[in-house]
Design a protein around this motif. Sequence first.
Motif, PDB file in Angstrom:
ATOM      1  N   GLN A 188       0.828  -1.216   0.000  1.00 44.09           N
ATOM      2  CA  GLN A 188       0.000   0.000   0.000  1.00 44.09           C
ATOM      3  C   GLN A 188       0.855   1.256   0.000  1.00 44.09           C
ATOM      4  O   GLN A 188       0.434   2.296  -0.530  1.00 44.09           O
ATOM      5  N   LEU A 189       2.055   1.205   0.547  1.00 40.65           N
ATOM      6  CA  LEU A 189       2.955   2.349   0.469  1.00 40.65           C
ATOM      7  C   LEU A 189       3.346   2.623  -0.982  1.00 40.65           C
ATOM      8  O   LEU A 189       3.355   3.780  -1.432  1.00 40.65           O
ATOM      9  N   CYS A 190       3.651   1.563  -1.734  1.00 43.37           N
ATOM     10  CA  CYS A 190       3.999   1.711  -3.155  1.00 43.37           C
ATOM     11  C   CYS A 190       2.815   2.265  -3.944  1.00 43.37           C
ATOM     12  O   CYS A 190       2.976   3.170  -4.786  1.00 43.37           O
TER      13      CYS A 190
ATOM     14  N   VAL B  71      -6.645  -1.565   5.593  1.00 45.12           N
ATOM     15  CA  VAL B  71      -6.946  -1.560   7.026  1.00 45.12           C
ATOM     16  C   VAL B  71      -6.729  -2.954   7.611  1.00 45.12           C
ATOM     17  O   VAL B  71      -6.154  -3.113   8.702  1.00 45.12           O
ATOM     18  N   LEU B  72      -7.164  -3.972   6.862  1.00 42.05           N
ATOM     19  CA  LEU B  72      -6.964  -5.352   7.313  1.00 42.05           C
ATOM     20  C   LEU B  72      -5.475  -5.686   7.414  1.00 42.05           C
ATOM     21  O   LEU B  72      -5.041  -6.337   8.371  1.00 42.05           O
ATOM     22  N   MET B  73      -4.681  -5.222   6.445  1.00 41.54           N
ATOM     23  CA  MET B  73      -3.236  -5.469   6.485  1.00 41.54           C
ATOM     24  C   MET B  73      -2.593  -4.767   7.673  1.00 41.54           C
ATOM     25  O   MET B  73      -1.694  -5.303   8.323  1.00 41.54           O
ATOM     26  N   CYS B  74      -3.069  -3.542   7.965  1.00 41.84           N
ATOM     27  CA  CYS B  74      -2.509  -2.810   9.100  1.00 41.84           C
ATOM     28  C   CYS B  74      -2.856  -3.496  10.422  1.00 41.84           C
ATOM     29  O   CYS B  74      -2.005  -3.601  11.321  1.00 41.84           O
ATOM     30  N   VAL B  75      -4.086  -3.973  10.529  1.00 36.47           N
ATOM     31  CA  VAL B  75      -4.489  -4.688  11.743  1.00 36.47           C
ATOM     32  C   VAL B  75      -3.678  -5.977  11.896  1.00 36.47           C
ATOM     33  O   VAL B  75      -3.225  -6.326  12.999  1.00 36.47           O
ATOM     34  N   THR B  76      -3.469  -6.681  10.798  1.00 34.39           N
ATOM     35  CA  THR B  76      -2.653  -7.905  10.839  1.00 34.39           C
ATOM     36  C   THR B  76      -1.235  -7.601  11.283  1.00 34.39           C
ATOM     37  O   THR B  76      -0.634  -8.338  12.072  1.00 34.39           O
ATOM     38  N   TYR B  77      -0.706  -6.485  10.776  1.00 37.28           N
ATOM     39  CA  TYR B  77       0.648  -6.071  11.173  1.00 37.28           C
ATOM     40  C   TYR B  77       0.697  -5.750  12.668  1.00 37.28           C
ATOM     41  O   TYR B  77       1.631  -6.155  13.375  1.00 37.28           O
ATOM     42  N   ILE B  78      -0.305  -5.035  13.172  1.00 41.75           N
ATOM     43  CA  ILE B  78      -0.329  -4.695  14.599  1.00 41.75           C
ATOM     44  C   ILE B  78      -0.446  -5.951  15.455  1.00 41.75           C
ATOM     45  O   ILE B  78       0.199  -6.068  16.517  1.00 41.75           O
ATOM     46  N   VAL B  79      -1.250  -6.913  14.999  1.00 41.25           N
ATOM     47  CA  VAL B  79      -1.354  -8.187  15.729  1.00 41.25           C
ATOM     48  C   VAL B  79      -0.006  -8.886  15.766  1.00 41.25           C
ATOM     49  O   VAL B  79       0.428  -9.412  16.803  1.00 41.25           O
TER      50      VAL B  79
ATOM     51  N   ILE C 132       0.414   2.730  11.293  1.00 37.94           N
ATOM     52  CA  ILE C 132      -0.707   3.673  11.222  1.00 37.94           C
ATOM     53  C   ILE C 132      -0.383   4.827  10.271  1.00 37.94           C
ATOM     54  O   ILE C 132      -1.239   5.283   9.510  1.00 37.94           O
ATOM     55  N   ILE C 133       0.872   5.300  10.310  1.00 36.82           N
ATOM     56  CA  ILE C 133       1.271   6.394   9.416  1.00 36.82           C
ATOM     57  C   ILE C 133       1.180   5.954   7.954  1.00 36.82           C
ATOM     58  O   ILE C 133       0.699   6.707   7.092  1.00 36.82           O
ATOM     59  N   ILE C 134       1.625   4.750   7.657  1.00 38.11           N
ATOM     60  CA  ILE C 134       1.542   4.246   6.274  1.00 38.11           C
ATOM     61  C   ILE C 134       0.088   4.123   5.839  1.00 38.11           C
ATOM     62  O   ILE C 134      -0.277   4.491   4.712  1.00 38.11           O
ATOM     63  N   LEU C 135      -0.765   3.621   6.738  1.00 34.04           N
ATOM     64  CA  LEU C 135      -2.192   3.512   6.406  1.00 34.04           C
ATOM     65  C   LEU C 135      -2.802   4.893   6.173  1.00 34.04           C
ATOM     66  O   LEU C 135      -3.579   5.083   5.216  1.00 34.04           O
TER      67      LEU C 135
END
Length: 353
Positions: free
Chosen positions: A18-20, A212-220, A252-255
């Motif tokens: 998502q950053l790309c 959002v799902l990827m960010c939540v997975t990363y936080i988990v 969170i910043i990337i999201l």
Amino acid sequence: MDFWELPLLIGLMGLFFQLCIGIAQLCTAQSIKAPRPMDFSEIRSRDLDFRGIIAPAMAALFSGVLVSVSASYFYDSIGSDHSRALQVWGMIFFAAATITLGATLHYSLKDGGSAEGLARNPHTIEAAAREVVRNPEEPPVPSARLSKQLDQWEASIGCRALQFSGNHATPALNSRLESSLHDRTFVQALLSSWSIYWFACAAFKIRAGWPVLMCVTYIVGVTLLALEEADFRIDNAVHILLTFSALVGVGIIILAFYALARGNYARRWHAVNVEGLRAARSAIAESTAAERDATERHAARMKALDTLCRLIEHTPNIIHADLQFDNSASAGIGIRTGSRLLGKIRNAVRRNM
């Protein structure tokens, strides 16, 4: 692989992806503009060339590569200790080649390259309406049909702003996009882009909400890593808490960056689509008037031809009444010749009515 590594790896890959995408959309947002105006005949010609030549050629090339890979797996399975696994991979690649070829053929044959199937967005609908104005007697697509298809497109204009396919109605997203057209300052545009993305997530939970799902997975994954590394000493706990906060903050910043870039991209596309919609409405109004004028002219011609036909039908009787007292042979020949000539004219007129 430990149990916490998998969600962390998936989350990192999602954040990188998502950053790309966010960087690419931020860099290309300024270049968003309406396509170059083209005649409808040129649009049809290009579509037919793509459907009939380019798409099948690309499908044949790609499916041929997959078939070659499949054949190599089947060949390697001969006499191999892992023949079963190799055969499975060979069948998977062969199925992928078949699906690719079938999907391309379905796309190439869908709608048969018809004018009605091609006029699906404001720009092609406008081109079709201009073609109707130039030739209202033989329109490629009737103006009523163009108006109906434009209404269908407008109902899912939010979906189009996000560059999604389908006819998903999104009234809340449409309203937010419409209000973004009145933004005048950078802060207003920033807030609109932010809110547009979250409205999009509410309307398209998977297609728009996967970051959002990827960010939540990363936080988990980060949370599980912190629990794995924690030894519950005060000094070490503070260090882990700071590291955890920093890692979560990066996600969170990337999201947030992706949300702003994606919302801004949709906002700019919506402005282009609205302009195209207005131009298409204007072109349809002109084509409707041209069709109405053509219908009136056709009715007037038919009325004139009908009057002429009735006049021709009564002409032989008038000639006979005028010449009934002339008993010369030449007069009889003239009446018969005139009757035959008028009969031919009458038949020609009837055939053209």
